[in-house]
Design a protein around this motif. Structure first.
Motif, PDB file in Angstrom:
ATOM      1  N   VAL A  45     -51.363 -41.380  25.196  1.00 29.27           N
ATOM      2  CA  VAL A  45     -51.577 -42.463  26.164  1.00 29.27           C
ATOM      3  C   VAL A  45     -52.759 -42.145  27.071  1.00 29.27           C
ATOM      4  O   VAL A  45     -53.577 -43.013  27.377  1.00 29.27           O
ATOM      5  CB  VAL A  45     -50.296 -42.693  26.996  1.00 29.27           C
ATOM      6  N   LYS A  46     -52.861 -40.902  27.495  1.00 28.13           N
ATOM      7  CA  LYS A  46     -53.942 -40.505  28.411  1.00 28.13           C
ATOM      8  C   LYS A  46     -55.298 -40.730  27.757  1.00 28.13           C
ATOM      9  O   LYS A  46     -56.243 -41.192  28.386  1.00 28.13           O
ATOM     10  CB  LYS A  46     -53.781 -39.038  28.797  1.00 28.13           C
ATOM     11  N   ARG A  48     -56.063 -42.900  25.715  1.00 29.96           N
ATOM     12  CA  ARG A  48     -56.392 -44.320  25.628  1.00 29.96           C
ATOM     13  C   ARG A  48     -56.666 -44.926  27.003  1.00 29.96           C
ATOM     14  O   ARG A  48     -57.314 -45.943  27.113  1.00 29.96           O
ATOM     15  CB  ARG A  48     -55.241 -45.084  24.978  1.00 29.96           C
ATOM     16  N   CYS A  49     -56.175 -44.271  28.067  1.00 32.69           N
ATOM     17  CA  CYS A  49     -56.319 -44.848  29.406  1.00 32.69           C
ATOM     18  C   CYS A  49     -57.601 -44.387  30.049  1.00 32.69           C
ATOM     19  O   CYS A  49     -57.917 -43.213  30.039  1.00 32.69           O
ATOM     20  CB  CYS A  49     -55.159 -44.394  30.305  1.00 32.69           C
ATOM     21  N   LYS A  51     -58.190 -45.697  33.322  1.00 33.79           N
ATOM     22  CA  LYS A  51     -57.942 -45.962  34.752  1.00 33.79           C
ATOM     23  C   LYS A  51     -57.657 -44.652  35.471  1.00 33.79           C
ATOM     24  O   LYS A  51     -56.993 -43.771  34.932  1.00 33.79           O
ATOM     25  CB  LYS A  51     -56.726 -46.888  34.858  1.00 33.79           C
ATOM     26  N   ARG A  52     -58.146 -44.538  36.648  1.00 32.09           N
ATOM     27  CA  ARG A  52     -57.847 -43.382  37.483  1.00 32.09           C
ATOM     28  C   ARG A  52     -57.460 -43.888  38.874  1.00 32.09           C
ATOM     29  O   ARG A  52     -58.238 -44.576  39.512  1.00 32.09           O
ATOM     30  CB  ARG A  52     -59.072 -42.469  37.570  1.00 32.09           C
ATOM     31  N   SER A  53     -56.222 -43.569  39.296  1.00 36.04           N
ATOM     32  CA  SER A  53     -55.737 -44.136  40.564  1.00 36.04           C
ATOM     33  C   SER A  53     -56.427 -43.525  41.767  1.00 36.04           C
ATOM     34  O   SER A  53     -56.685 -44.180  42.742  1.00 36.04           O
ATOM     35  CB  SER A  53     -54.228 -43.930  40.682  1.00 36.04           C
ATOM     36  N   THR A  54     -56.700 -42.280  41.723  1.00 40.82           N
ATOM     37  CA  THR A  54     -57.386 -41.650  42.876  1.00 40.82           C
ATOM     38  C   THR A  54     -58.632 -40.941  42.375  1.00 40.82           C
ATOM     39  O   THR A  54     -58.623 -40.350  41.311  1.00 40.82           O
ATOM     40  CB  THR A  54     -56.493 -40.603  43.557  1.00 40.82           C
TER      41      THR A  54
END
Lengths: 512, 303
Positions: A45-46, A48-49, A51-54
């Motif tokens: 999953v990582k 493929r992702c 997005k980074r929240s912080t």
């Protein structure tokens, strides 16, 4: 390209990057570990992702440090020079004209330093960086456009001239100064020629096109160094006028200084602006003043004269960005004359027959230039046109009476400290004096007593007395008073409730 | 709470489940008089033993002579009435050892143990034989099928002694098991199905086409479904995967979608293969899950 800083002290702000570094180190979180069953799934999953929240902490640290560094550089007012004919890249000597704006506004102060002193420092720094054998001259940027220093290759001369100079009270005229600069550069043989203008640009009324319009006319590189960006404050108020007056009404001579202060702010009222009066470097008196926006207000400050010495004074208001207009100097030579009003109750066309003839001679026995007593003569009819407060002393000589209601003016004068002398004579209206001057005279005039040729005239009874008036008459003068004779005198009776002293009486047995 | 007490705690579950029978959908040879229809018709049956009547048992098997004598309702048990062989495959790999971050939640392995014990009890109660196979990469602890009631203790013992470890190699285990098992029966797979293997479909098909009834209990912890963790965390694998550091906030949504996708895949796969598939989250009360499943088995048409 060259880089200089107008406020290099701000570069120390770069040391502030210690703060974000410390924050970064102290807020590091201990790594958390978690045993988990589907780690392979997390990996899939990582990958493929995106997005980074912080954001990355190191990235944040970098951004914070850069922000502090850039802020420090910006606050230090860097000056870049991008001239193509690079004065400094080559070792070719150059000819440089420094136009230093020494107009009034260059006295604006920022952080204990005026624009002008910053401009002087900048000139000296630039000179230091010039190639050897360069020459320089300094031209005033104010309306005179004069040459402060002719061509020289000695930095010491420039330094001496500039460090002892101050901003003037003139307005800016850069155009004139540029013309002067071009005239100076024309005969110079050096190929590298530069003109530097050090000014507070926003006070010069330059429009946006002005610099570019200038540059198209000038062949040589033009460097404009604008100090008005340094400004952190506003010139709020200015002392525009001061007027010194001396009051003569009473014995304690008062100096009154009337000042006018202007509020230079267009839309802000100034409240409780501190105003102070200084004499010979010491504060004498202070106060506050309120001034409406874009208008002026007046205030009077007064103090008693301690001596007759020449006064050097200043009016000061609270400091703002331009200090020079917060102080106004004045000087005053105290007037030592005793202004005396003599009212002649029985004027005569024959001078020596006037009531005041002998009095005048007595008060000014010599030339008037030697006397401290300045006499003004008047008749009862002219009294209403005079301002009694202009006189320390008033002598009413044999006045029958006073203009209607004037006794109140007289009373006011007397209560204000004015010295009043009344001499009696044949014109006296006893009823008037007894009825109308009760507020001033402590006695009633009772009866007139006249002596005849056969009888002994009236003389003073000279007795030892502690009355201060008689301190003047001592020794021989006192004895000479014994020889004065009177043929007519008034007997008096004290008014009830009054308290007065009698310096001298007459030697008449029946009347004592 | 120790494992034994977990089982004791679920005795209430056993008593509820005991009132239901497991009915197989497939024909069992042998004995019509048995509880399960045997495929081998006409085979003789021999009386084996009496057992106490329990609600749900066939009343025709009540031995009224015994009732007359003892006032107790007893049912005759015949040898071939016990021809249902249940094999329970319990995943004992490392991933089954996951312990939830919620200290009050039941551990996944305890949940699975309880389920297996319940099923074993049920099977044994119905005089079916039950075998238990613990596996990870291979079958680690085979407990051959027995039908004696005392076999339950043996099963319980293995359940209690079990320590989850090792990787999950479901394909090879199923293949190995398929070779060992003969005849008709039920295979119950209790696992979290957290494996990278991609050929499970084929292996399950292998089981299903051999006439065996397969039931899969897919058990996952609530954390494994929702990924509730916060902050930067290094996740360490319970099996043989390498660790990974990440912030769950960044991948939570995608992860949850992935898990739901897997559940949906297995559900669909099992449906296609005629395999009973039950998904149980550890937050779901076990009795609820089992009761629901057993109701379905009683009414196969409602699948």
């Amino acid at each position: 390209m060259s880089l200089n800083f107008l406020s290099p002290l701000y570069l120390f702000g770069i040391l502030g990057i210690v703060a974000p570094i410390l924050i970064h180190l102290l807020t590091r979180q201990k790594k958390k570990y978690q045993r988990f069953s589907a780690v392979y799934l997390l990996m899939e999953v990582k990958n493929r992702c995106t997005k980074r929240s912080t954001p990355n902490r190191f990235f944040l640290l970098f951004i914070r440090c850069m922000a502090i560094i850039l802020l420090s550089i910006a606050m230090s007012n860097p000056i870049f020079s991008f001239n193509t004919s690079n004065n400094f890249a080559t070792n070719n000597p150059s000819a440089n004209v420094f136009i230093v704006d020494d107009s009034y506004s260059m006295g604006t102060q920022v952080n204990q330093e005026t624009y002008y002193s910053s401009a002087v420092k900048t000139v000296l720094e630039i000179i230091q960086s010039l190639p050897n054998a360069s020459i320089y001259t300094v031209v005033s940027g104010s309306s005179s456009g004069r040459i402060l220093q002719e061509w020289t290759d000695a930095p010491g001369k420039i330094k001496k001239i500039l460090e002892t100079s101050q901003p003037s009270v003139r307005t800016t005229d850069i155009g004139l100064a540029i013309k002067q600069a071009l005239r100076l550069l024309e005969p110079v043989s050096k190929k590298n020629k530069h003109i530097y203008i050090l000014t507070d640009r926003d006070r010069n009324g330059w429009d946006k096109n002005y610099p570019s319009a200038l540059e198209t006319k000038i062949e040589h590189p033009l460097h404009i160094i604008d100090f008005s960006e340094m400004r952190s404050g506003v010139n709020q108020a200015a002392v525009t006028r001061s007027e010194v007056q001396q009051e003569f009404l009473n014995n304690h001579h008062i100096v009154k200084v009337k000042i006018k202060v202007a509020n230079l702010l267009e839309s802000k009222l100034i409240k409780q602006l501190n105003v102070s009066l200084w004499i010979d470097g010491k504060k004498k008196i202070g106060g506050t003043i309120d001034i409406d926006a874009d208008s002026s207000a007046e205030k009077e400050l007064s103090f008693p004269l301690q001596s007759n010495d020449f006064l050097n004074g200043e009016i000061r208001i609270e400091n703002d960005s331009l200090i020079t207009d917060n102080i106004r100097f004045f000087s005053h030579q105290p007037d030592q004359t005793i202004k005396t009003l003599v009212v002649d109750g029985d004027p005569n066309t024959v001078e020596h027959l006037s009531e005041t003839f002998y009095l005048e001679r007595a008060l000014n026995p010599f030339d008037s230039s030697h006397s401290n007593i300045e006499l003004t003569f008047s008749t009862p009819g002219e009294l209403s046109r005079l301002n009694l407060s202009d006189y320390s002393v008033m002598i009413l000589c044999n006045l029958q009476d006073l203009p209607y209601g004037y006794e109140q003016e007289l009373e006011k004068y007397s209560l204000s400290g004015g010295a009043l002398f009344i001499t009696l004579g044949d014109q006296i209206n006893t009823k008037f004096y007894n009825e109308k001057l009760g507020g001033i005279l402590p006695v009633f005039l009772k009866a007139i007593h006249t002596t005849t040729k056969n009888k002994e005239p009236f003389r003073f009874l000279i007795q030892p007395s502690k009355h201060p008036v008689l301190n003047i008459f001592k020794g021989k003068a006192l004895q000479e008073m014994k020889s004065i004779t009177f043929d007519t005198i008034y007997s008096i009776e004290a008014r009830e409730g009054t308290n007065y002293t009698t310096p001298i009486t007459f030697k008449i047995n029946s009347l004592l | 709470m120790d494992k034994k007490s977990t089982l004791d705690h679920n005795s209430e579950v056993f008593s509820r489940i005991a009132s239901l029978k497991i009915h197989t959908t497939k024909l069992v040879e042998g004995l019509l008089s048995g509880h399960h229809r045997s495929q081998n018709k006409g085979s003789s049956v021999e009386f084996a033993d009496y057992k106490d009547y329990s609600p749900g048992d066939e009343t025709k098997h009540i031995d009224w002579k015994v009732v007359g004598k003892t006032d107790k309702h007893q049912i005759k048990q015949f040898e071939q009435s016990t021809n249902l062989k249940a094999t329970i495959l319990l995943d004992a790999s490392g991933s089954m050892g996951y312990e939830s971050t919620n200290p009050k939640a039941i551990k996944k392995m305890d949940y699975a143990r309880t389920l297996v014990a319940a099923l074993s009890y049920l099977f044994l109660k119905q005089s079916d034989s039950v075998g238990l196979y613990l596996f990870n990469e291979t079958i680690t602890t085979p407990v051959p099928a027995r039908s004696k009631p005392t076999h339950f203790k043996h099963i319980l013992h293995e359940l209690v002694m079990l320590t989850p470890q090792g990787a999950t190699k479901l394909e090879s285990v199923i293949e190995s098991l398929a070779k060992q098992l003969f005849g008709r029966g039920i295979i119950v797979l209790v696992s979290d199905l957290l494996t990278k293997e991609t050929g499970i479909e084929k292996k399950l098909n292998l089981l299903a086409t051999r006439g065996m009834e397969v039931i899969i209990f897919h058990i996952l912890d609530s954390d494994e479904v929702s990924l509730p963790f916060e902050g930067d965390i290094v996740f360490e694998s319970l099996e043989d995967d390498s660790s990974i550091g990440l912030n769950p906030d960044d991948i939570r949504e995608t992860y949850q979608r992935e898990i739901q996708k897997k559940i949906k895949y297995y559900r669909s796969l099992c449906s296609n293969l005629g395999i009973d598939y039950i998904f149980l989250e550890t937050s779901t009360p076990l009795e609820q899950g089992l009761t629901y499943y057993l109701s379905r088995r009683k009414n196969p048409g409602k699948r």
